[in-house]
Scaffold this motif. Structure first.
Motif, PDB file in Angstrom:
ATOM      1  N   UNK A  63      49.829  56.529  48.356  1.00  0.00           N
ATOM      2  CA  UNK A  63      48.709  56.078  49.763  1.00  0.00           C
ATOM      3  C   UNK A  63      47.172  56.378  49.339  1.00  0.00           C
ATOM      4  N   UNK A  64      47.155  57.321  48.330  1.00  0.00           N
ATOM      5  CA  UNK A  64      45.758  57.678  48.190  1.00  0.00           C
ATOM      6  C   UNK A  64      45.039  56.650  47.056  1.00  0.00           C
ATOM      7  N   UNK A  65      45.860  55.843  46.443  1.00  0.00           N
ATOM      8  CA  UNK A  65      45.343  55.013  45.507  1.00  0.00           C
ATOM      9  C   UNK A  65      44.536  53.623  46.302  1.00  0.00           C
ATOM     10  N   UNK A  66      43.903  53.297  45.440  1.00  0.00           N
ATOM     11  CA  UNK A  66      43.084  52.207  45.963  1.00  0.00           C
ATOM     12  C   UNK A  66      44.202  50.962  45.911  1.00  0.00           C
ATOM     13  N   UNK A  67      44.102  50.126  47.033  1.00  0.00           N
ATOM     14  CA  UNK A  67      44.843  49.032  47.197  1.00  0.00           C
ATOM     15  C   UNK A  67      44.950  48.109  45.918  1.00  0.00           C
ATOM     16  N   UNK A  68      44.089  47.771  45.122  1.00  0.00           N
ATOM     17  CA  UNK A  68      44.148  47.169  44.186  1.00  0.00           C
ATOM     18  C   UNK A  68      45.010  47.585  42.770  1.00  0.00           C
TER      19      UNK A  68
END
Length: 168
Positions: free
Chosen positions: A133-138
């Motif tokens: 969840x903490x990662x960039x959506x890309x």
């Protein structure tokens, strides 16, 4: 001084580390490097307890800020391998202090595996999901890797995964 003299000789990492253990921390990058090298050698020869001692001393030196997360990760892995109690907070700190997403994902995968092996599937899924969840959506590749690992923990332990971003 003895450690530095021994450090000039090939194959003396263990003896160098023993001398460094007997000295006071001095915020010396050379000492950190030698302790980490000795820890890696000890871990590779099946001595994770010894590796843990060297890595704890390397953290006390202390290391450069950008090196700390990696040393915490190696320490937590050595402690888990040796069955020592402090592995979890060290691995959690490695995840929390990782300098970039790649390092954070790597540390979360190690922590998730260690938690799963410790039969705490719920905590394993939680760390994997929080990291995803903490990662960039890309960053779909890393998110998918973490989601797959969480699903594997769920299947292996019959634990319901809470899902990421509303998905199961």
């Amino acid at each position: 001084a003895a450690a530095r003299l021994l450090g000039e000789l090939p194959g003396e990492n263990e003896r160098v580390a023993e001398h460094l253990l007997a000295s006071e921390p001095a915020a010396d990058a050379w000492s950190v490097d030698r302790l980490v090298e000795a820890a890696r050698a000890a871990a590779s020869t099946g001595a994770p307890e010894t590796a843990s001692v060297y890595l704890r001393r390397a953290l006390a030196e202390p290391p450069r800020p950008n090196e700390r997360p990696g040393i915490l990760l190696e320490l937590g892995m050595a402690e888990a391998s040796a069955g020592l109690a402090d592995w979890r907070p060290h691995l959690e700190a490695a995840v929390e202090t990782a300098s970039d997403d790649g390092a954070r994902v790597d540390a979360a995968m190690v922590l998730g595996l260690a938690l799963n092996r410790a039969q705490d599937g719920v905590a394993a899924i939680d760390v994997l999901d929080r990291t995803a969840s903490s990662l960039d959506r890309a960053d779909q590749e890393r998110r998918l890797l973490l989601e797959a690992a969480a699903a594997g923990v769920e299947i292996a332990n019959a634990v319901a995964a809470p899902g990421v971003d509303g998905r199961r």
